[in-house]
Design an enzyme around this catalytic site. Structure first.
Site, PDB file in Angstrom:
ATOM      1  CE  LYS A 165      -3.227  -2.953   0.312  1.00 16.98           C
ATOM      2  NZ  LYS A 165      -4.009  -3.319  -0.885  1.00 16.98           N
ATOM      3  CG  ASP A 193      -3.937  -1.250  -3.795  1.00 15.55           C
ATOM      4  OD1 ASP A 193      -4.375  -0.255  -4.407  1.00 15.55           O
ATOM      5  OD2 ASP A 193      -4.679  -2.115  -3.288  1.00 15.55           O
ATOM      6  CD  GLU A 218      -5.381  -3.328  -7.109  1.00 15.95           C
ATOM      7  OE1 GLU A 218      -5.465  -4.309  -7.869  1.00 15.95           O
ATOM      8  OE2 GLU A 218      -5.476  -3.411  -5.871  1.00 15.95           O
ATOM      9  CG  ASP A 241      -9.209  -2.945  -6.033  1.00 15.31           C
ATOM     10  OD1 ASP A 241     -10.372  -3.361  -5.997  1.00 15.31           O
ATOM     11  OD2 ASP A 241      -8.423  -3.116  -5.073  1.00 15.31           O
ATOM     12  CE  LYS A 265     -10.216  -5.616  -2.466  1.00 12.50           C
ATOM     13  NZ  LYS A 265      -9.454  -4.520  -3.071  1.00 12.50           N
TER      14      LYS A 265
HETATM   15 MG    MG Z   1      -6.544  -2.661  -4.285  1.00 13.63          MG
END
Ligand code: MG
Length: 368
Positions: A165, A193, A218, A241, A265
Protein backbone atom coordinates in the site's frame (compact mmCIF):
# COMPACT_ATOMS: atom_id res chain seq x y z
CA UNK A 1 -35.86 -26.97 -5.21
CA UNK A 2 -36.99 -23.85 -3.36
CA UNK A 3 -35.39 -21.43 -0.92
CA UNK A 4 -37.36 -21.79 2.31
CA UNK A 5 -35.40 -19.79 4.84
CA UNK A 6 -32.71 -17.09 4.91
CA UNK A 7 -30.84 -16.47 8.17
CA UNK A 8 -28.46 -13.54 8.65
CA UNK A 9 -25.64 -13.49 11.21
CA UNK A 10 -23.25 -10.72 12.21
CA UNK A 11 -19.68 -11.32 13.36
CA UNK A 12 -16.87 -8.93 14.21
CA UNK A 13 -13.57 -9.98 12.64
CA UNK A 14 -10.74 -8.10 14.39
CA UNK A 15 -7.48 -7.61 12.48
CA UNK A 16 -4.35 -8.92 14.19
CA UNK A 17 -2.48 -5.71 13.37
CA UNK A 18 -3.94 -2.25 12.72
CA UNK A 19 -3.87 -1.53 9.01
CA UNK A 20 -3.57 1.65 6.97
CA UNK A 21 -4.40 2.54 3.39
CA UNK A 22 -3.46 5.45 1.24
CA UNK A 23 -0.41 6.62 3.14
CA UNK A 24 -2.15 6.40 6.51
CA UNK A 25 -5.32 8.24 5.47
CA UNK A 26 -7.58 5.28 6.29
CA UNK A 27 -7.11 3.06 9.34
CA UNK A 28 -8.78 -0.31 9.92
CA UNK A 29 -8.88 -2.49 13.03
CA UNK A 30 -12.03 -4.63 12.81
CA UNK A 31 -14.27 -5.87 9.99
CA UNK A 32 -18.05 -6.17 10.27
CA UNK A 33 -18.94 -9.50 8.62
CA UNK A 34 -22.40 -10.69 7.61
CA UNK A 35 -22.97 -14.41 7.13
CA UNK A 36 -26.03 -15.70 5.29
CA UNK A 37 -27.45 -19.21 5.57
CA UNK A 38 -29.89 -20.27 2.89
CA UNK A 39 -32.00 -23.37 3.50
CA UNK A 40 -34.04 -25.27 0.92
CA UNK A 41 -36.92 -27.71 0.82
CA UNK A 42 -34.48 -30.32 -0.58
CA UNK A 43 -32.27 -30.30 2.49
CA UNK A 44 -29.38 -28.41 0.90
CA UNK A 45 -27.92 -25.58 2.97
CA UNK A 46 -25.73 -22.88 1.44
CA UNK A 47 -23.59 -20.21 3.08
CA UNK A 48 -22.56 -16.79 1.91
CA UNK A 49 -20.50 -13.99 3.40
CA UNK A 50 -20.34 -10.26 2.85
CA UNK A 51 -17.49 -8.46 4.58
CA UNK A 52 -16.70 -4.97 3.34
CA UNK A 53 -13.30 -3.56 4.21
CA UNK A 54 -14.63 -1.36 6.98
CA UNK A 55 -17.03 1.42 5.98
CA UNK A 56 -14.54 4.01 4.65
CA UNK A 57 -12.94 2.01 1.86
CA UNK A 58 -15.72 1.92 -0.76
CA UNK A 59 -19.47 2.65 -0.58
CA UNK A 60 -20.29 -0.53 1.36
CA UNK A 61 -20.83 -1.34 5.04
CA UNK A 62 -22.00 -4.24 7.15
CA UNK A 63 -25.35 -2.74 8.23
CA UNK A 64 -26.06 -1.99 4.56
CA UNK A 65 -25.70 -5.67 3.68
CA UNK A 66 -28.15 -6.68 6.38
CA UNK A 67 -30.65 -3.98 5.42
CA UNK A 68 -30.34 -4.95 1.76
CA UNK A 69 -31.08 -8.59 2.51
CA UNK A 70 -34.13 -7.57 4.53
CA UNK A 71 -35.41 -5.71 1.45
CA UNK A 72 -34.58 -8.49 -1.02
CA UNK A 73 -35.59 -11.55 1.03
CA UNK A 74 -39.28 -11.58 0.01
CA UNK A 75 -38.21 -11.59 -3.65
CA UNK A 76 -35.79 -14.50 -3.19
CA UNK A 77 -37.79 -16.85 -1.00
CA UNK A 78 -39.38 -19.61 -3.10
CA UNK A 79 -36.85 -19.34 -5.94
CA UNK A 80 -34.65 -22.26 -7.01
CA UNK A 81 -31.14 -21.36 -5.74
CA UNK A 82 -29.50 -23.39 -8.52
CA UNK A 83 -30.89 -20.91 -11.05
CA UNK A 84 -28.43 -18.21 -10.12
CA UNK A 85 -29.44 -15.94 -13.01
CA UNK A 86 -33.05 -15.92 -11.83
CA UNK A 87 -31.93 -15.09 -8.31
CA UNK A 88 -29.69 -12.35 -9.69
CA UNK A 89 -32.54 -10.79 -11.67
CA UNK A 90 -34.88 -10.98 -8.68
CA UNK A 91 -32.32 -9.15 -6.53
CA UNK A 92 -31.67 -6.53 -9.21
CA UNK A 93 -35.42 -5.93 -9.54
CA UNK A 94 -35.96 -5.76 -5.79
CA UNK A 95 -33.04 -3.42 -5.12
CA UNK A 96 -31.21 -1.65 -7.95
CA UNK A 97 -27.50 -1.16 -7.23
CA UNK A 98 -26.26 -2.16 -3.75
CA UNK A 99 -24.18 -4.92 -5.34
CA UNK A 100 -22.28 -5.60 -2.14
CA UNK A 101 -25.52 -6.60 -0.39
CA UNK A 102 -26.25 -9.14 -3.13
CA UNK A 103 -22.95 -11.00 -3.13
CA UNK A 104 -23.58 -13.13 0.00
CA UNK A 105 -26.91 -14.34 -1.44
CA UNK A 106 -25.27 -15.12 -4.78
CA UNK A 107 -22.48 -17.00 -2.97
CA UNK A 108 -24.89 -19.11 -0.93
CA UNK A 109 -26.85 -20.00 -4.09
CA UNK A 110 -23.68 -21.10 -5.89
CA UNK A 111 -22.79 -23.15 -2.80
CA UNK A 112 -26.14 -24.97 -3.01
CA UNK A 113 -25.90 -25.39 -6.79
CA UNK A 114 -22.46 -26.95 -6.40
CA UNK A 115 -23.61 -29.30 -3.68
CA UNK A 116 -26.65 -30.34 -5.73
CA UNK A 117 -24.45 -31.00 -8.77
CA UNK A 118 -21.75 -32.74 -6.72
CA UNK A 119 -19.14 -30.28 -8.01
CA UNK A 120 -16.91 -27.59 -6.56
CA UNK A 121 -18.25 -24.17 -7.62
CA UNK A 122 -15.31 -23.59 -9.98
CA UNK A 123 -16.10 -26.81 -11.86
CA UNK A 124 -19.79 -25.97 -11.99
CA UNK A 125 -18.80 -22.61 -13.52
CA UNK A 126 -17.13 -24.49 -16.32
CA UNK A 127 -13.90 -25.85 -14.97
CA UNK A 128 -11.50 -24.96 -12.19
CA UNK A 129 -7.71 -25.05 -12.51
CA UNK A 130 -5.99 -27.07 -9.79
CA UNK A 131 -2.88 -24.93 -10.03
CA UNK A 132 -2.54 -23.43 -6.53
CA UNK A 133 -3.07 -19.66 -6.54
CA UNK A 134 -0.53 -17.44 -4.79
CA UNK A 135 -2.06 -15.42 -1.97
CA UNK A 136 -1.20 -11.75 -2.13
CA UNK A 137 -0.26 -10.28 1.22
CA UNK A 138 -1.53 -6.89 2.20
CA UNK A 139 1.24 -4.58 3.33
CA UNK A 140 -0.49 -1.64 4.97
CA UNK A 141 2.69 -0.01 6.24
CA UNK A 142 3.82 3.62 6.04
CA UNK A 143 7.61 3.69 6.40
CA UNK A 144 10.43 1.81 4.68
CA UNK A 145 11.25 0.01 7.94
CA UNK A 146 7.63 -1.02 8.59
CA UNK A 147 7.23 -2.17 5.00
CA UNK A 148 10.28 -4.41 5.26
CA UNK A 149 9.07 -5.84 8.58
CA UNK A 150 5.57 -6.61 7.33
CA UNK A 151 6.80 -8.15 4.08
CA UNK A 152 9.25 -10.33 6.00
CA UNK A 153 6.45 -11.48 8.28
CA UNK A 154 4.49 -12.62 5.22
CA UNK A 155 7.55 -14.17 3.57
CA UNK A 156 8.01 -16.32 6.66
CA UNK A 157 4.50 -17.64 6.06
CA UNK A 158 5.46 -18.53 2.48
CA UNK A 159 3.94 -15.59 0.63
CA UNK A 160 5.38 -14.84 -2.82
CA UNK A 161 2.80 -12.19 -3.81
CA UNK A 162 2.44 -8.84 -2.09
CA UNK A 163 0.14 -5.88 -2.37
CA UNK A 164 2.13 -2.97 -1.00
CA UNK A 165 0.00 0.00 0.00
CA UNK A 166 1.42 3.33 -1.11
CA UNK A 167 0.03 6.77 -1.91
CA UNK A 168 -0.19 10.20 -0.43
CA UNK A 169 3.39 11.48 -0.66
CA UNK A 170 5.42 11.45 -3.86
CA UNK A 171 8.92 11.39 -2.36
CA UNK A 172 8.03 8.81 0.28
CA UNK A 173 6.29 6.60 -2.28
CA UNK A 174 9.27 6.67 -4.65
CA UNK A 175 11.64 5.83 -1.79
CA UNK A 176 9.46 2.95 -0.57
CA UNK A 177 9.05 1.50 -4.07
CA UNK A 178 12.80 1.64 -4.65
CA UNK A 179 13.48 -0.06 -1.33
CA UNK A 180 10.93 -2.82 -1.94
CA UNK A 181 12.42 -3.42 -5.38
CA UNK A 182 15.90 -3.61 -3.83
CA UNK A 183 14.62 -6.31 -1.47
CA UNK A 184 12.52 -8.16 -4.05
CA UNK A 185 13.18 -11.88 -4.25
CA UNK A 186 13.22 -13.89 -7.47
CA UNK A 187 9.74 -14.91 -8.54
CA UNK A 188 7.86 -12.50 -6.30
CA UNK A 189 4.72 -10.80 -7.59
CA UNK A 190 4.48 -7.25 -6.26
CA UNK A 191 1.59 -4.90 -6.82
CA UNK A 192 1.82 -1.30 -5.58
CA UNK A 193 -1.67 -0.39 -4.47
CA UNK A 194 -2.33 3.33 -4.26
CA UNK A 195 -5.97 2.94 -3.20
CA UNK A 196 -6.91 6.19 -4.98
CA UNK A 197 -4.26 8.12 -3.04
CA UNK A 198 -2.63 10.08 -5.87
CA UNK A 199 -3.81 13.07 -7.83
CA UNK A 200 -3.16 12.85 -11.56
CA UNK A 201 0.06 14.84 -11.32
CA UNK A 202 1.29 12.89 -8.27
CA UNK A 203 0.69 9.68 -10.20
CA UNK A 204 2.68 10.88 -13.19
CA UNK A 205 5.55 12.08 -11.01
CA UNK A 206 5.88 8.72 -9.21
CA UNK A 207 5.40 6.65 -12.36
CA UNK A 208 7.99 8.61 -14.34
CA UNK A 209 10.49 8.38 -11.46
CA UNK A 210 10.08 4.59 -11.24
CA UNK A 211 9.78 3.77 -14.94
CA UNK A 212 13.08 1.85 -14.93
CA UNK A 213 11.73 -0.63 -12.35
CA UNK A 214 8.93 -2.28 -14.39
CA UNK A 215 6.46 -2.13 -11.53
CA UNK A 216 2.67 -2.44 -11.65
CA UNK A 217 0.33 -0.18 -9.72
CA UNK A 218 -3.27 -0.47 -8.65
CA UNK A 219 -5.94 2.21 -8.54
CA UNK A 220 -3.52 5.14 -8.81
CA UNK A 221 -6.21 7.83 -8.73
CA UNK A 222 -9.72 8.44 -7.48
CA UNK A 223 -11.83 7.91 -10.59
CA UNK A 224 -11.86 6.14 -13.93
CA UNK A 225 -11.66 9.58 -15.55
CA UNK A 226 -8.40 10.24 -13.71
CA UNK A 227 -6.99 6.85 -14.68
CA UNK A 228 -8.05 7.42 -18.28
CA UNK A 229 -6.49 10.88 -18.31
CA UNK A 230 -3.04 9.61 -17.32
CA UNK A 231 -3.17 6.34 -19.25
CA UNK A 232 -1.32 7.56 -22.33
CA UNK A 233 1.29 9.46 -20.34
CA UNK A 234 3.16 6.65 -18.59
CA UNK A 235 4.33 3.11 -19.36
CA UNK A 236 3.40 1.35 -16.11
CA UNK A 237 0.77 -1.42 -16.16
CA UNK A 238 -2.24 -0.31 -14.13
CA UNK A 239 -4.80 -2.40 -12.28
CA UNK A 240 -8.27 -0.99 -11.65
CA UNK A 241 -9.79 -2.07 -8.35
CA UNK A 242 -12.12 0.34 -6.51
CA UNK A 243 -13.43 1.76 -9.82
CA UNK A 244 -14.32 -1.66 -11.21
CA UNK A 245 -17.84 -2.06 -9.86
CA UNK A 246 -20.22 -2.78 -12.75
CA UNK A 247 -20.00 -4.69 -16.00
CA UNK A 248 -20.22 -1.33 -17.76
CA UNK A 249 -17.07 -0.22 -15.89
CA UNK A 250 -15.28 -3.34 -17.07
CA UNK A 251 -16.33 -2.81 -20.69
CA UNK A 252 -15.29 0.86 -20.65
CA UNK A 253 -11.85 0.11 -19.18
CA UNK A 254 -11.26 -2.80 -21.56
CA UNK A 255 -12.46 -1.13 -24.74
CA UNK A 256 -10.60 2.10 -24.10
CA UNK A 257 -7.41 0.47 -22.85
CA UNK A 258 -7.36 2.46 -19.61
CA UNK A 259 -5.82 -0.41 -17.64
CA UNK A 260 -4.02 -3.69 -18.21
CA UNK A 261 -5.22 -5.54 -15.11
CA UNK A 262 -8.54 -6.03 -13.32
CA UNK A 263 -8.65 -6.32 -9.55
CA UNK A 264 -11.95 -8.12 -9.11
CA UNK A 265 -13.31 -7.93 -5.57
CA UNK A 266 -16.27 -10.24 -5.29
CA UNK A 267 -18.22 -8.43 -2.63
CA UNK A 268 -17.93 -5.08 -4.42
CA UNK A 269 -19.01 -6.37 -7.84
CA UNK A 270 -22.00 -8.34 -6.49
CA UNK A 271 -20.71 -11.91 -6.37
CA UNK A 272 -19.61 -14.72 -8.64
CA UNK A 273 -22.38 -14.39 -11.22
CA UNK A 274 -21.52 -10.79 -12.06
CA UNK A 275 -17.76 -11.27 -11.62
CA UNK A 276 -17.69 -14.08 -14.18
CA UNK A 277 -18.82 -11.63 -16.86
CA UNK A 278 -16.01 -9.24 -15.92
CA UNK A 279 -13.57 -12.14 -16.18
CA UNK A 280 -14.74 -12.81 -19.74
CA UNK A 281 -14.52 -9.14 -20.73
CA UNK A 282 -10.97 -9.14 -19.37
CA UNK A 283 -9.93 -12.29 -21.22
CA UNK A 284 -11.41 -10.98 -24.46
CA UNK A 285 -9.20 -7.88 -24.19
CA UNK A 286 -5.91 -9.38 -22.99
CA UNK A 287 -6.40 -8.11 -19.46
CA UNK A 288 -4.96 -10.12 -16.56
CA UNK A 289 -6.59 -10.40 -13.16
CA UNK A 290 -6.16 -10.40 -9.43
CA UNK A 291 -9.19 -11.92 -7.70
CA UNK A 292 -9.83 -10.73 -4.21
CA UNK A 293 -12.00 -11.29 -1.23
CA UNK A 294 -12.93 -7.75 -0.20
CA UNK A 295 -12.24 -8.90 3.32
CA UNK A 296 -13.60 -11.50 5.65
CA UNK A 297 -13.21 -15.10 6.64
CA UNK A 298 -12.15 -18.26 4.84
CA UNK A 299 -15.62 -18.32 3.21
CA UNK A 300 -14.86 -15.11 1.32
CA UNK A 301 -11.39 -16.42 0.49
CA UNK A 302 -12.90 -19.64 -0.87
CA UNK A 303 -15.32 -17.69 -3.06
CA UNK A 304 -12.42 -15.68 -4.53
CA UNK A 305 -10.44 -18.86 -5.09
CA UNK A 306 -13.27 -20.48 -7.05
CA UNK A 307 -13.43 -17.55 -9.46
CA UNK A 308 -9.63 -17.40 -9.69
CA UNK A 309 -9.59 -21.09 -10.62
CA UNK A 310 -11.83 -20.39 -13.64
CA UNK A 311 -9.22 -17.97 -15.05
CA UNK A 312 -6.48 -19.51 -17.21
CA UNK A 313 -3.33 -19.85 -15.06
CA UNK A 314 -1.31 -17.41 -17.15
CA UNK A 315 -3.88 -14.65 -16.69
CA UNK A 316 -4.45 -14.92 -12.93
CA UNK A 317 -1.69 -13.18 -10.97
CA UNK A 318 -2.85 -14.02 -7.43
CA UNK A 319 -5.75 -14.07 -5.04
CA UNK A 320 -5.97 -11.72 -2.15
CA UNK A 321 -7.19 -13.45 1.00
CA UNK A 322 -7.70 -12.02 4.44
CA UNK A 323 -7.57 -15.16 6.61
CA UNK A 324 -4.04 -14.60 7.91
CA UNK A 325 -4.92 -11.07 9.06
CA UNK A 326 -7.72 -12.02 11.48
CA UNK A 327 -7.76 -13.06 15.13
CA UNK A 328 -11.10 -14.88 14.81
CA UNK A 329 -11.64 -18.06 12.77
CA UNK A 330 -15.30 -18.93 12.24
CA UNK A 331 -14.48 -22.23 10.50
CA UNK A 332 -11.88 -23.65 12.91
CA UNK A 333 -9.12 -24.27 10.36
CA UNK A 334 -11.37 -25.78 7.70
CA UNK A 335 -11.55 -24.74 4.04
CA UNK A 336 -8.76 -23.50 1.76
CA UNK A 337 -5.89 -22.31 3.95
CA UNK A 338 -2.49 -20.83 3.32
CA UNK A 339 -0.06 -23.57 2.30
CA UNK A 340 3.34 -22.10 1.51
CA UNK A 341 1.68 -18.89 0.40
CA UNK A 342 -0.87 -20.56 -1.86
CA UNK A 343 -4.52 -21.59 -1.76
CA UNK A 344 -5.56 -24.98 -3.16
CA UNK A 345 -9.01 -25.42 -4.67
CA UNK A 346 -11.25 -27.48 -2.36
CA UNK A 347 -12.56 -30.69 -3.93
CA UNK A 348 -15.74 -30.78 -1.83
CA UNK A 349 -18.95 -29.91 -3.68
CA UNK A 350 -20.10 -26.30 -3.48
CA UNK A 351 -18.05 -23.64 -1.71
CA UNK A 352 -16.04 -26.25 0.18
CA UNK A 353 -16.30 -24.72 3.64
CA UNK A 354 -19.08 -23.78 6.05
CA UNK A 355 -18.79 -21.79 9.26
CA UNK A 356 -19.14 -23.10 12.77
CA UNK A 357 -22.74 -22.16 13.48
CA UNK A 358 -22.20 -22.11 17.21
CA UNK A 359 -19.38 -19.61 16.80
CA UNK A 360 -21.76 -17.27 14.98
CA UNK A 361 -24.35 -17.22 17.77
CA UNK A 362 -28.00 -16.49 17.09
CA UNK A 363 -29.03 -14.99 13.74
CA UNK A 364 -29.90 -11.30 13.74
CA UNK A 365 -32.73 -11.96 11.32
CA UNK A 366 -34.56 -14.95 9.85
CA UNK A 367 -36.76 -14.67 6.74
CA UNK A 368 -39.08 -17.53 5.78
MG1 MG B 1 -6.54 -2.66 -4.29
Amino acid sequence: MKITRISVYQQDLPLEHPYWLSGGRLKFECLDASFVKIETDAGFVGWGEGTPWGHTYVPAHGPGIRAGIETMAPFILGLDPRLVLEVERAMDLALPGHLYAKSPIDMACWDIAGQAAGLPIADLMGGGSRTPRPIASSVGAKTIEDTRAVMDRYRQRGYIAHSVKIGGDVARDIARIRDVEDQRRVGEIILYDVNRGWTRQQALRVLSATEDLNIMVEQPCESLKDIAAISGKHATPVSVDECLVTLQDAVAVAENGWAEIFGIKLNRVGGLTKAARMRDVALAHGIDMFVMATGGSVLADAEALHLAATIPDDHCHAVWACQDMLTVDIADGRGPRNKDGHLHLPEAPGLGVHPDEEALGDPLAVYS
